[in-house]
Every structure is written in structure tokens, then in C-alpha cells.
Write an enzyme that holds these catalytic residues in place. Structure first.
Site, PDB file in Angstrom:
ATOM      1  N   PHE A   9      32.526  36.006  37.708  1.00 56.91           N
ATOM      2  CA  PHE A   9      33.494  35.935  38.800  1.00 56.91           C
ATOM      3  C   PHE A   9      32.948  36.597  40.061  1.00 56.91           C
ATOM      4  O   PHE A   9      32.429  37.715  40.012  1.00 56.91           O
ATOM      5  CB  PHE A   9      34.789  36.673  38.424  1.00 56.91           C
ATOM      6  CG  PHE A   9      35.675  35.958  37.441  1.00 56.91           C
ATOM      7  CD1 PHE A   9      36.706  35.142  37.874  1.00 56.91           C
ATOM      8  CD2 PHE A   9      35.484  36.130  36.076  1.00 56.91           C
ATOM      9  CE1 PHE A   9      37.533  34.499  36.963  1.00 56.91           C
ATOM     10  CE2 PHE A   9      36.312  35.500  35.156  1.00 56.91           C
ATOM     11  CZ  PHE A   9      37.340  34.673  35.608  1.00 56.91           C
ATOM     12  N   ASP A  10      33.109  35.918  41.179  1.00 59.28           N
ATOM     13  CA  ASP A  10      32.977  36.571  42.470  1.00 59.28           C
ATOM     14  C   ASP A  10      34.153  37.545  42.606  1.00 59.28           C
ATOM     15  O   ASP A  10      35.150  37.428  41.883  1.00 59.28           O
ATOM     16  CB  ASP A  10      33.016  35.504  43.565  1.00 59.28           C
ATOM     17  CG  ASP A  10      33.019  36.077  44.957  1.00 59.28           C
ATOM     18  OD1 ASP A  10      32.199  36.979  45.223  1.00 59.28           O
ATOM     19  OD2 ASP A  10      33.847  35.643  45.778  1.00 59.28           O
TER      20      ASP A  10
END
Length: 225
Positions: A9-10
Site C-alpha cells: 500500500f501507498d
């Protein structure tokens, strides 16, 4: 049917909405250069990409000026801007469900690791992630492809082959592609639909609910690219 078991995940624009803190920090840095930007919305494009890149692209700063601007930015961000942030609704429940389903969760962000760790701990999200990978304060490992490569290097090969990157800006999609990974672009963050679609992500979703449907059930309520 999707079978992704390792999810990268960013952070900014994907897990949390950091707009007030980031834009005020940029505003503070620019003011130190006698550049007055009263409208914080103008500074929203700084959310996501490496800061040096944005100071150069939007204000023509030299590499040396950009590094000084980053130092000013951190004066505000480290004390105040860090917490001018909010978790997107639905993210905590999604992370809990994914962990309950034995998914491996990692963060891959261009933000310095020390700040990413503090933000995720502040919002009680850090415990969901096996690794929080970011850039270094000395300016190294800021390119998203480098961050993703670093995160992947911590995984055993089977997990690496079963991973996907999730983010809201083109840098996330490009970084995934450069590492041979599929990607999910989310349009509820700060990348426009056009920006994201132009990079041909594997999937495109427009909400946290859509992301949950894709990750948990292998289907999407938005069209795949």
C-alpha cells in the site's frame, strides 16, 4: 479470481488523507523563499510524488534549493503537519479484514520511513503491516520503484510472485511496473482518473469499498483497465 496474498500500500492518498499537513508544510517552506501561496489547494499536487521532484517541477527549484526547501518543509511537518491528517473511512476495517484473511500487508511510500511509522502508529494502523518501507531522510530511496524493490527484497520469493501494489498516483503504477508487479490504482486519492488510466494499471477502483471488494472477493465494482 484474484489470488494476491501480498499487498503493498501507498500511504498518502491511499490509506490516509494528508492534504492539510502536506500543503501547509509546503506553504511554510515556500514562504521561507519569499513565495506566498495562500491557497492550499494549489499545493495539492505535492501529495504523492517525491518532494524534490515537485519543488523542481512546480517552482523551478535547483537541486540545492529543493533540498533546502525540504529541510524547511520538515521543520513544520515533523512537529505539526504530521498529524494534520486523517484515515480514509473504511481503511481500518479493510486492513483488519485482510489480516484476518492471512494477507501479508506492507507499506511502500516515498515519505521518509520515520514519518510513515509515526503516522501509522498515531492512527493505530502500524500493527497491520509486516513492513513499513519509505525513503531515507538523507534523500536516498525516494523513487517509488526503489521503495517497492526494497519492500519486495524483504519477502520470500513465493510472496514476491504473488504481490500487488496499490496507490493513488502514477508513480505507484510506474514503480509497480518497473518491478514486474500488477497494480491497483485508486481514484479517491490525489491522482486524477486521466493520470492513472494513462499508466494502464491492472485495476482501477474509485472508492475504499471498491478496493475492498476487489481484494476480498476478487471482483471489482469499477472497470479493470
Amino acid at each position: 479470481m484474484l489470488t494476491y496474498d501480498t499487498l503493498l500500500f501507498d500511504l498518502d492518498g491511499t490509506l490516509t488523507d494528508p492534504k492539510p499537513g502536506i500543503t501547509k508544510s509546503v506553504q511554510y517552506a515556500l514562504a521561507r523563499f519569499n513565495i506566498d501561496v495562500p491557497d492550499l489547494d494549489i499545493l495539492a499536487p505535492f501529495i504523492g510524488p517525491p518532494l524534490a521532484e515537485s519543488f523542481h517541477n512546480y517552482y523551478g527549484f535547483t537541486p540545492e534549493q529543493a533540498q533546502q526547501a525540504i529541510a524547511y518543509y520538515r521543520e513544520y511537518f515533523a512537529e505539526t503537519g504530521l498529524y494534520e491528517n486523517a484515515v480514509f473511512p473504511g481503511i481500518p476495517a479493510l486492513l483488519a479484514d485482510l489480516r484476518a484473511s492471512n494477507k501479508r500487508l506492507l507499506v511502500a511510500t516515498s515519505k521518509p520511513t520515520i514519518f510513515a511509522e509515526r503516522i501509522l502508529a498515531h492512527f493505530d494502523l502500524a500493527h497491520y503491516f509486516e513492513l513499513i518501507a519509505g525513503s531515507e531522510l538523507d534523500g536516498t530511496r525516494i523513487d517509488k520503484a526503489e521503495v517497492i524493490a526494497y519492500a519486495l527484497a524483504s519477502l520470500p520469493t513465493p510472496a514476491y510472485q504473488n504481490a500487488i501494489m496499490i496507490g493513488d498516483r502514477k508513480h505507484d503504477i510506474i514503480g509497480a511496473q518497473q518491478n514486474g508487479l500488477p497494480s491497483i490504482a485508486v481514484t479517491y486519492g490525489y491522482g486524477s482518473y486521466e493520470e492513472l488510466q494513462s499508466q494502464q494499471p491492472t485495476h482501477l477502483v474509485d472508492s475504499v469499498a471498491g478496493l475492498a471488494t476487489l481484494l476480498e472477493h476478487g471482483t471489482t465494482i469499477s472497470a479493470s483497465i
